[in-house]
Write a protein that holds these residues in place. Sequence first.
Motif, PDB file in Angstrom:
ATOM      1  N   ASP A 139       0.997  -1.135   0.047  1.00  0.00           N
ATOM      2  CA  ASP A 139      -0.014  -0.063   0.084  1.00  0.00           C
ATOM      3  C   ASP A 139       0.642   1.280  -0.058  1.00  0.00           C
ATOM      4  O   ASP A 139       1.459   1.725   0.882  1.00  0.00           O
ATOM      5  N   LEU A 140       0.776   1.962  -1.126  1.00  0.00           N
ATOM      6  CA  LEU A 140       1.886   2.925  -1.370  1.00  0.00           C
ATOM      7  C   LEU A 140       1.034   4.440  -1.028  1.00  0.00           C
ATOM      8  O   LEU A 140       1.555   5.178  -1.725  1.00  0.00           O
ATOM      9  N   SER A 141      -0.333   4.101  -0.718  1.00  0.00           N
ATOM     10  CA  SER A 141      -0.837   5.583  -0.659  1.00  0.00           C
ATOM     11  C   SER A 141      -0.518   6.355   0.346  1.00  0.00           C
ATOM     12  O   SER A 141       0.245   6.022   1.500  1.00  0.00           O
ATOM     13  N   PRO A 142      -0.748   7.785   0.449  1.00  0.00           N
ATOM     14  CA  PRO A 142      -0.370   8.704   1.409  1.00  0.00           C
ATOM     15  C   PRO A 142      -0.934   8.505   2.780  1.00  0.00           C
ATOM     16  O   PRO A 142      -0.350   8.411   3.762  1.00  0.00           O
ATOM     17  N   GLU A 143      -2.200   7.805   2.782  1.00  0.00           N
ATOM     18  CA  GLU A 143      -2.697   7.483   3.949  1.00  0.00           C
ATOM     19  C   GLU A 143      -1.975   6.310   4.698  1.00  0.00           C
ATOM     20  O   GLU A 143      -2.047   6.300   5.865  1.00  0.00           O
ATOM     21  N   ALA A 144      -1.406   5.533   3.910  1.00  0.00           N
ATOM     22  CA  ALA A 144      -0.599   4.412   4.474  1.00  0.00           C
ATOM     23  C   ALA A 144       0.311   4.716   5.158  1.00  0.00           C
ATOM     24  O   ALA A 144       0.710   4.352   6.348  1.00  0.00           O
ATOM     25  N   ILE A 145       1.322   5.752   4.744  1.00  0.00           N
ATOM     26  CA  ILE A 145       2.604   6.148   5.335  1.00  0.00           C
ATOM     27  C   ILE A 145       2.087   7.276   6.734  1.00  0.00           C
ATOM     28  O   ILE A 145       2.887   7.019   7.654  1.00  0.00           O
ATOM     29  N   ARG A 146       0.919   7.904   6.807  1.00  0.00           N
ATOM     30  CA  ARG A 146       0.552   8.418   7.701  1.00  0.00           C
ATOM     31  C   ARG A 146       0.121   7.703   8.826  1.00  0.00           C
ATOM     32  O   ARG A 146       0.476   7.612  10.268  1.00  0.00           O
TER      33      ARG A 146
END
Length: 208
Positions: free
Chosen positions: A180-187
């Motif tokens: 999951d490379l979404s911005p939500e995932a890193i947050r």
Amino acid sequence: METLRERKKRRTREALLRAALELFTTQGYERTTVDEIAEAVDVSQRTFFRYFAGKEEAAFAVQTMTEDRFLAAVRARPPHEAPMTALRQAFLEGWDAIREHVEEAVPVELYLRMYRTIGSTPALLAAHLRRSVAIEETMARVLAEREGVDVDSDPRPRLAVAVFGGVMRVTERQWSTGDDLSPEAIRALTASYLDQVGSALTGNWGGD
């Protein structure tokens, strides 16, 4: 209000940046020349050097953007917040603004590819480590200033930044190699890892 001249200059810089990162990530940083970057945008080498001191500056331009935004967010945190809370909230609450700022210049997918290229290119990795030391020192001084302590006699600002920086490095590495490379995932991953700092440092890790 951005003038027409300023908008044209920004678009030229962004086009050069995107071209540079595309070439770095497809054919390799060492094999890419400034002439090739300039040619990809149909400008002269001289124009490239109006915007970037060299290839290395272009390679780290997006990271510089995110670092500048993050430091500004830390400085803007309420003075009553504890240092680690200020660092945490500056990232978590400022992430959308940081991401949007990056996406104005390059796609997140390209940023991620460049992150991997930095990790696999010795010259860039060495530069990345030097830059990490410099930005952590700047962050420590920002914390010391907002807490009213002397960074050179009080070790806490540098210790707090070292812990936070370590969490961010682990988070970025885990995120960049995950599915999951979404911005939500890193947050979400950052929040989860920061929540575990206390127990990781002071708790027992043994199983039942």
